[in-house]
Scaffold this active site. Structure first.
Site, PDB file in Angstrom:
ATOM      1  N   ASP A  86      23.044  75.315  92.080  1.00 21.88           N
ATOM      2  CA  ASP A  86      24.086  75.940  92.905  1.00 21.88           C
ATOM      3  C   ASP A  86      24.803  77.035  92.124  1.00 21.88           C
ATOM      4  O   ASP A  86      25.063  78.129  92.648  1.00 21.88           O
ATOM      5  CB  ASP A  86      25.119  74.896  93.358  1.00 21.88           C
ATOM      6  N   GLY A  98      22.793  71.603  98.533  1.00 21.90           N
ATOM      7  CA  GLY A  98      21.729  70.844  99.161  1.00 21.90           C
ATOM      8  C   GLY A  98      22.222  70.101 100.384  1.00 21.90           C
ATOM      9  O   GLY A  98      23.397  69.741 100.465  1.00 21.90           O
ATOM     10  N   SER A  99      21.335  69.880 101.356  1.00 17.23           N
ATOM     11  CA  SER A  99      21.684  69.037 102.500  1.00 17.23           C
ATOM     12  C   SER A  99      21.645  67.570 102.074  1.00 17.23           C
ATOM     13  O   SER A  99      21.264  67.244 100.957  1.00 17.23           O
ATOM     14  CB  SER A  99      20.709  69.293 103.648  1.00 17.23           C
ATOM     15  N   GLY A 100      22.071  66.704 102.985  1.00 14.72           N
ATOM     16  CA  GLY A 100      22.087  65.274 102.687  1.00 14.72           C
ATOM     17  C   GLY A 100      23.469  64.752 102.335  1.00 14.72           C
ATOM     18  O   GLY A 100      23.632  63.562 102.069  1.00 14.72           O
ATOM     19  N   HIS A 101      24.473  65.668 102.336  1.00 12.37           N
ATOM     20  CA  HIS A 101      25.850  65.277 102.029  1.00 12.37           C
ATOM     21  C   HIS A 101      26.754  65.417 103.257  1.00 12.37           C
ATOM     22  O   HIS A 101      27.976  65.487 103.124  1.00 12.37           O
ATOM     23  CB  HIS A 101      26.409  66.150 100.899  1.00 12.37           C
ATOM     24  N   HIS A 109      23.696  62.611  94.228  1.00  8.03           N
ATOM     25  CA  HIS A 109      22.251  62.621  94.471  1.00  8.03           C
ATOM     26  C   HIS A 109      21.616  61.377  93.876  1.00  8.03           C
ATOM     27  O   HIS A 109      20.412  61.315  93.683  1.00  8.03           O
ATOM     28  CB  HIS A 109      21.608  63.856  93.836  1.00  8.03           C
ATOM     29  N   LYS A 147      29.962  73.694  93.946  1.00  4.69           N
ATOM     30  CA  LYS A 147      29.979  72.409  93.247  1.00  4.69           C
ATOM     31  C   LYS A 147      29.171  72.573  91.947  1.00  4.69           C
ATOM     32  O   LYS A 147      28.133  73.240  91.935  1.00  4.69           O
ATOM     33  CB  LYS A 147      29.360  71.311  94.117  1.00  4.69           C
TER      34      LYS A 147
END
Lengths: 340, 340
Positions: free
Chosen positions: A117, A61-64, A226, A112
């Protein structure tokens, strides 16, 4: 009005476009290092595929950010497949990444440990195998805070992922075979442990409000990237007390031999000032010394984040000569760069 | 409870010790690059003084990390003198820094245009001169948001300071004379303009509560790096609209010739996620293209911050061959590192 209901302000156009627009910025800022495949939503190493080199693909996911797109380049990843914010990329993306970077020596998937994922990378690896590309999957599950979290069976994959991508990337750059690169990647995960703490929540662009509610004097001890729950919610303590317990949990689980050299990684989760990260590093060194450990390498900054979350994670990696040498090898990516 | 009254949570022990403890962490994390002089509260290049090299000293209030201590090392600063958070260092500190790094070729003082910094660096330069050390002071005043701000007569010094320290540091490393290094430093300031926007305030550790009060849907347009007021307070707009106006103000003042190459610097103020900084970079490229400018170099990340403030500043530097070459030269500091 509760804190959780208050909108978190962001630099944003249509929230649906944040990943695409940010990737466009990454590509524009670093045209010498990466190119963006907008159709498949991928960050690709500029010169991929590199013939004869084992290729490394990661995603999530994006945001990391900078994980993973900021780690694409010489000596690290060949491709990153970013999903929507906090949402796994789809198998087609991962497959497209795998095909785009395969240079004939096989492809490593760095995954991860989050259910989405793991599942999607598994499907992509199977499809790649059907198309004749050899894939080795390496799982990171270094977070000792909790077992079986919100999106994870077993332990979550966090900070070790950054170190693994650097070290395995160097091994691939040096001509390591698929089995050798996978082996050193697994060694990094085996020899690393992480633990995170949040002082605030974060807000996804789509929601606009905090993912979870944390009181004005509370922290989440053992938080996931998250905002998944940790071990407990409690009153904020001094940095010395927080780091003492984080170190104890990490080193208790890792149980490194006295006299070991380690890489000490203090990672900001997005909203914590660097002045505090170095203060935390200072606290950490005391506990390493107490255990007879020497931090011969360090990394301090925001490398695997949770949007604007105020918080920190600590990762300790036990080094040996091989890992140290691979850590020191040249790297040239948007977010990590030396000797190149 | 108003937002301004709510405590901002931090990783902290005694607030009075934050600078010392953070410096200890910086020194422990990067013993190959810097050493800390705790008595004078300085970050010194490990191998200072470098005989025959012009030395660069900067300093100012803490809370803007990595500026300046994170920029000490090969190809950049020889010393940084950090004051308390958002408080100018004292002349004795600056003098001690100057004496510690003087290698016989003179010392450059890089001074951001804030009244306290200007006054204290001036006193330190006079005392250094009395002791036989030749000092050239270079002022940065690149912030086009406002004239005569809370702590400043004239324009404030902001993002250009980072670029100047890198480029002047390279000139000194290459053997430039005191006059030559000062000249290239002044050229950077002359050819750069900056503008900042805040979505949230920040809180000093001593106060614990936000420096200023900003409504849940407001932004400060033209903010200073200590939260000084900008041009106006207004409702948050889209990133496209915000960057359009920032670009217009910067480029209107800088007025670069069409066809120029520029370094485009998108700087996070501490609490803004990298995914948003790259989104902003993407918006910025459109306006550069409209003006016939090419961003041949970029810098995206948190380099001159305001503690945990959510916000961004943009700096545009017009490049020529000399500045480009010096920008590309090796640098090895805690926060900026390549080819070394």
């Amino acid at each position: 009005m509760s804190v959780a209901q208050q909108t978190v302000k962001k630099f944003l156009n249509d929230p649906e476009d944040i990943v695409t627009e940010s990737l466009a910025g990454l590509g524009a800022a670093h045209p010498d290092l990466v190119r963006i495949d907008f159709e498949n939503q991928l960050v690709l190493r500029k010169d991929a595929p590199v013939q004869g080199k084992v290729a490394l693909v990661s995603g999530g996911g994006s945001g990391h950010e900078p994980l993973h797109g900021g780690f694409v380049g010489l000596g690290m990843l060949d491709a990153a497949a970013p999903g929507a914010v906090f949402t796994s990329p789809v198998p087609d993306q991962m497959l497209a990444a795998t095909k785009a970077v395969d240079g004939g020596a096989g492809v490593i998937h760095i995954v991860k440990n989050y259910t989405g994922d793991v599942m999607n990378f598994k499907l992509a690896a199977e499809e790649a195998a059907d198309e004749g590309i050899e894939v080795e999957s390496v799982l990171t599950n270094d977070d000792v805070a909790v077992e079986d979290s919100l999106y994870t069976a077993g332990r979550r994959g966090t900070g070790a992922t950054v170190l693994l991508e650097k070290i395995a990337g160097a091994k691939a750059e040096a001509g390591g075979s698929l089995a050798e690169v996978a082996a050193v990647a697994r060694k990094v995960n085996d020899q690393a442990r992480s633990f995170g703490v949040a002082l605030t929540s974060c807000a996804t662009p789509a929601a606009g409000t905090p993912t979870f509610d944390l009181g004005p004097d509370e922290m989440e001890f053992g938080v996931g990237i998250h905002g998944e729950p940790g071990r407990r919610r409690e009153k904020v303590r001094s940095a010395a007390e927080i780091v003492a317990e984080m170190s104890e949990v990490i080193l208790g689980d890792l149980n490194p031999a006295g006299g070991s050299n380690v890489l000490a990684f203090v990672n900001g989760l997005g909203g914590t000032p660097l002045i505090e990260l170095y203060l935390i590093y200072n606290e950490l060194t005391k506990h390493l010394e107490d255990r007879g450990l020497t931090a011969t390498r360090s990394l301090v900054g925001d490398y695997i984040t949770s949007l604007e979350m105020a918080g920190v994670s600590i990762t300790i990696l036990v080094l040996d000569d091989e890992l140290t040498e691979l850590w020191d090898a040249p790297v040239h990516t948007p977010a990590l760069r030396w000797k190149a």
